[in-house]
Design an enzyme around this catalytic site. Structure first.
Site, short mmCIF file in Angstrom:
data_model
loop_
_atom_site.label_atom_id
_atom_site.label_comp_id
_atom_site.label_asym_id
_atom_site.label_seq_id
_atom_site.Cartn_x
_atom_site.Cartn_y
_atom_site.Cartn_z
N LEU A 11 0.83 -1.21 0.00
CA LEU A 11 0.00 0.00 0.00
C LEU A 11 0.86 1.25 0.00
O LEU A 11 0.49 2.28 0.57
CB LEU A 11 -0.94 -0.01 1.21
CG LEU A 11 -1.93 -1.19 1.26
CD1 LEU A 11 -2.79 -1.11 2.50
CD2 LEU A 11 -2.80 -1.22 0.00
N GLY A 12 2.00 1.16 -0.67
CA GLY A 12 2.85 2.32 -0.85
C GLY A 12 2.41 3.11 -2.08
O GLY A 12 1.23 3.12 -2.44
N GLY A 15 0.79 0.89 -4.78
CA GLY A 15 -0.49 0.39 -4.28
C GLY A 15 -1.57 1.46 -4.31
O GLY A 15 -2.73 1.19 -4.67
N LYS A 116 10.10 -6.67 -8.69
CA LYS A 116 11.18 -7.23 -9.51
C LYS A 116 11.85 -8.44 -8.89
O LYS A 116 12.33 -9.33 -9.60
CB LYS A 116 12.23 -6.14 -9.77
CG LYS A 116 11.72 -4.95 -10.55
CD LYS A 116 12.82 -3.93 -10.82
CE LYS A 116 13.26 -3.21 -9.58
NZ LYS A 116 12.24 -2.28 -9.06
N LYS A 216 16.41 -5.51 -14.00
CA LYS A 216 15.44 -5.42 -15.10
C LYS A 216 15.95 -6.13 -16.34
O LYS A 216 15.17 -6.76 -17.07
CB LYS A 216 15.14 -3.95 -15.39
CG LYS A 216 14.42 -3.25 -14.23
CD LYS A 216 14.38 -1.75 -14.40
CE LYS A 216 13.73 -1.09 -13.19
NZ LYS A 216 13.79 0.39 -13.26
#
Length: 332
Positions: A11-12, A15, A116, A216
């Protein structure tokens, strides 16, 4: 059609973006469970969460719910159709996201993630688990934010052999180099400015030493190009030794310096390093933009450019994955 139920972990910033986007009922999703690192909340059967209330509670108390519902318990016991995992990345172990994604897939639940760590560390295992349990596993948001590089490779460039891939995959580094070039700032001055604007993490080492871009690359190599590589296989040189003088000298010949991540599949060569490139090259993007050039057999070089990070921007990639799952599984 009945909306598909979402369990949202994380929930950052991302989120919040996901919750904001999914508030639009036209997309056909509802959030029935949510968790942060300390607590969780599950809507009563047949109802949905009011995410405004959830975030208000988190802002006031530091917790979105109570300790009875942890993220791990939600994954294993709550009723949902898709797990959306957008918690912070742990590049070393992928935990706790890796275990939560694995557990959801083993329940036959679909998973969409921007994390990631699990994808870079355990993609072959997670992909096999998803297939075994007839579950979808989507992760567009793990690379380049809103830039649809994986969907572009998977769909738009289907059938093309990739000869090479080059990209600016870290917005923090790109912002620092842009400011050093434009204003003659030192590396430390540009980094401080990036931190003040929220572009750099409290500990920016993973960005500036090339680790973030390397992770990535590993994801792209393993998921899109069929390679089997690890983070340690990527040659890494960061920008922390860069000087304004080096950028000024490059400018005298019409060039600049950017942190370029590259893959040469046939050579099995993966590298992240500052490189001298002409200012007219499509990879020379400013600020926090990301850019990826894919050199393909049939279509030639194709370049994707867009916002590589951000709350709503990454939520855009999550939404695209959710809609693809919805279409593929028809809400089942």
């Amino acid at each position: 059609m009945t909306p598909m139920r979402i369990a949202l972990l994380g929930l950052g910033s991302v989120g919040k973006g996901v919750a904001k986007v999914l508030a639009n009922p036209e997309y056909g999703f509802v959030i029935t469970a949510a968790a942060d690192s300390k607590s969780g909340v599950v809507a009563p059967a047949g109802t949905t969460l009011d995410m405004c209330e959830v975030f208000a509670r988190k802002n006031a108390t530091g917790r979105c719910g109570d300790s009875a519902w942890s993220a791990e318990r939600i994954v294993r016991e709550a009723e949902y159709d898709i797990l959306v995992e957008v918690s912070p990345t742990n590049a070393q172990t992928g935990e706790p996201a890796l275990s939560n994604i694995r557990a959801a897939l083993m329940r036959g639940k679909h998973v969409v993630t921007s994390n990631k760590g699990p994808i870079s560390i355990a993609y072959p295992e997670l992909s096999a688990t998803a297939k075994e349990h007839n579950a979808g596993l989507m992760f567009e948001g793990t690379v380049a934010g809103a830039v649809p590089i994986m969907n572009g490779l998977r769909c738009g460039l289907a059938g093309n052999r990739v000869n090479a891939l080059f990209g600016v995959l870290n917005g923090t580094c790109n912002y620092i180099l842009t400011r050093m070039e434009e204003e003659g700032l030192t590396y430390q001055q540009a980094l401080a400015e990036a931190s003040d604007l929220g572009y750099a993490e409290a500990d920016p080492s993973a960005d500036v030493n090339g680790t973030d871009a390397a992770i990535k690359l590993v994801i792209l190599a393993n998921t899109m190009l069929g390679m089997n590589v690890k983070l340690d296989d990527v040659i890494r040189v960061g920008i922390d030794g860069m000087t304004a003088d080096a950028l000024m000298m490059a400018a005298k010949t019409g060039h600049t310096i950017r942190l370029i991540a590259s893959i040469h599949p046939e050579k099995r060569l993966l590298e992240v390093s500052p490189r001298l490139i002409h200012k007219e090259h499509p990879l020379v993007v400013d600020g926090t933009l990301n850019a990826v050039t894919v050199d393909t057999e049939l279509a030639g070089p194709i370049t994707f450019i867009g916002r590589g990070a951000g709350s709503v921007e990454t939520a855009s990639a999550v939404l695209a994955d959710l809609l693809a799952l919805k279409e593929r599984y028809d809400g089942k």
